[in-house]
Design an enzyme around this catalytic site. Structure first.
Site, mmCIF file in Angstrom:
data_model
loop_
_atom_site.group_PDB
_atom_site.id
_atom_site.type_symbol
_atom_site.label_atom_id
_atom_site.label_comp_id
_atom_site.label_asym_id
_atom_site.label_seq_id
_atom_site.Cartn_x
_atom_site.Cartn_y
_atom_site.Cartn_z
ATOM 1 N NE ARG A 64 -3.547 -0.525 2.380
ATOM 2 C CZ ARG A 64 -4.612 -0.829 1.624
ATOM 3 N NH1 ARG A 64 -5.194 0.105 0.919
ATOM 4 N NH2 ARG A 64 -5.089 -2.048 1.606
ATOM 5 C CG LEU A 92 -6.193 7.124 -0.472
ATOM 6 C CD1 LEU A 92 -6.627 8.585 -0.523
ATOM 7 C CD2 LEU A 92 -5.383 6.752 -1.705
ATOM 8 C CG ASN A 106 -14.783 8.972 0.336
ATOM 9 O OD1 ASN A 106 -14.930 8.669 -0.843
ATOM 10 N ND2 ASN A 106 -14.962 8.111 1.331
ATOM 11 C CB THR A 107 -19.141 10.926 -2.527
ATOM 12 O OG1 THR A 107 -18.714 9.898 -3.413
ATOM 13 C CG2 THR A 107 -18.788 12.269 -3.118
ATOM 14 C CG HIS A 108 -19.735 6.375 2.699
ATOM 15 N ND1 HIS A 108 -18.953 5.305 2.324
ATOM 16 C CD2 HIS A 108 -20.620 5.904 3.598
ATOM 17 C CE1 HIS A 108 -19.353 4.219 2.977
ATOM 18 N NE2 HIS A 108 -20.355 4.556 3.753
ATOM 19 C CB SER A 135 -21.869 11.256 4.148
ATOM 20 O OG SER A 135 -22.877 10.720 4.975
ATOM 21 C CG ASP A 140 -10.309 10.484 9.226
ATOM 22 O OD1 ASP A 140 -10.553 9.477 8.514
ATOM 23 O OD2 ASP A 140 -10.801 10.645 10.350
ATOM 24 N N GLY A 142 -8.837 7.137 8.760
ATOM 25 C CA GLY A 142 -9.706 6.004 9.047
ATOM 26 C C GLY A 142 -10.577 5.630 7.859
ATOM 27 C CG ASP A 144 -16.070 5.378 4.446
ATOM 28 O OD1 ASP A 144 -15.531 6.048 3.561
ATOM 29 O OD2 ASP A 144 -16.424 4.193 4.282
HETATM 30 C C1 GAR Z 1 -20.682 5.788 -4.978
HETATM 31 O O1 GAR Z 1 -21.908 5.503 -4.370
HETATM 32 C C2 GAR Z 1 -19.650 6.158 -3.935
HETATM 33 O O2 GAR Z 1 -20.150 6.897 -2.891
HETATM 34 C C3 GAR Z 1 -19.225 4.802 -3.481
HETATM 35 O O3 GAR Z 1 -19.053 4.096 -4.665
HETATM 36 C C4 GAR Z 1 -20.042 4.548 -5.589
HETATM 37 C C5 GAR Z 1 -19.390 4.814 -6.911
HETATM 38 O O4 GAR Z 1 -20.341 4.816 -7.946
HETATM 39 N N1 GAR Z 1 -18.071 4.861 -2.661
HETATM 40 C C6 GAR Z 1 -17.891 4.102 -1.586
HETATM 41 O O5 GAR Z 1 -18.662 3.229 -1.236
HETATM 42 C C7 GAR Z 1 -16.608 4.376 -0.816
HETATM 43 N N2 GAR Z 1 -16.679 3.793 0.485
HETATM 44 P P1 GAR Z 1 -19.964 5.185 -9.431
HETATM 45 O O6 GAR Z 1 -18.706 4.386 -9.792
HETATM 46 O O7 GAR Z 1 -21.148 4.805 -10.240
HETATM 47 O O8 GAR Z 1 -19.690 6.659 -9.450
#
Ligand code: GAR
Length: 197
Positions: A64, A92, A106-108, A135, A140, A142, A144
């Site tokens: 990593r 990361l 990050n989007t979650h 969200s 950071d 950790g 999410d």
């Molecule tokens: C999204 O929902 C994003 O939030 C998620 O992967 C998807 C990507 O969709 N990320 C995570 O779960 C990170 N923990 P996409 O490839 O269709 O944009």
């Protein structure tokens, strides 16, 4: 105008929406490059929008740390104002987070701190809750666990599958991300107040 590097692992539908959003003349950010940790399908959206891309395959490095160092080098070539993890399904190393924090989002697909991790939509469905969410956080070290910049609830409907629920959540993620980027550009969200590393 903020410059963005977006990192993906998969299909990139949220990347696609962001690329479309940033092409509006009044949107205060542009995607300068897209990176991936594998041969991600979503890289085709970068190409379609004439945005340069790079791939740093996790499997090409002994670990990593080495992968993260190579990824960071690619990112820094673009000197972005912000890095957006848009479906990057890989943790990361702390060295990368430290170098980019707090200018990495990050989007979650859940209402954090509920359902962190790689299977947030499946976990929410399995738990039997009536609503989950989306969200946008500052990354950071950790999983999410960084400061939440924006989040919104999404109801779970009778008959929802992982795919149907995820697609409604993604629509919310896209709107939240666009709002957060605009707020950062306009100075109403100050990332310096969210230093995580
Ligand atoms: C999204 O929902 C994003 O939030 C998620 O992967 C998807 C990507 O969709 N990320 C995570 O779960 C990170 N923990 P996409 O490839 O269709 O944009």
């Amino acid at each position: 105008m903020l410059s963005l590097v977006v990192l993906i692992s998969g299909g990139g539908s949220n990347l696609r929406a962001l690329l479309e959003q940033t092409e509006h003349a009044d949107f205060p950010a542009r995607v300068v490059a897209v990176g991936a940790d594998r041969d991600a399908g979503g890289l085709s959206y970068a190409e379609a929008h004439s945005v340069p891309s790079f791939t740093v395959p996790f499997s090409s490095y002994p670990g990593r740390e080495e992968w993260g160092a190579a990824l960071l080098e690619h990112i820094q070539q673009w000197q972005p104002d912000l890095v957006v993890l848009s479906g990057l399904m890989r943790l990361l190393p702390a060295s990368v987070v430290g170098a980019l924090s707090p200018r990495m989002l990050n989007t979650h697909p859940a209402y954090l701190p509920e359902f962190p991790g790689a299977h947030a939509v499946r976990d929410a469905l399995a738990s039997g809750v009536a609503e989950t969410g989306a969200s946008v956080i500052v990354v950071d070290e950790g999983v999410d666990s960084g400061p939440v910049l924006a989040q919104r609830r999404v109801p779970i409907l009778p008959g929802d599958t992982e795919a149907s629920l995820h697609s409604r959540i993604k629509a919310v993620e896209r709107a939240l991300l666009a709002d957060v980027i605009r707020d950062i550009a306009e100075g109403t969200t100050r990332l310096e107040e969210h230093i995580t590393a």
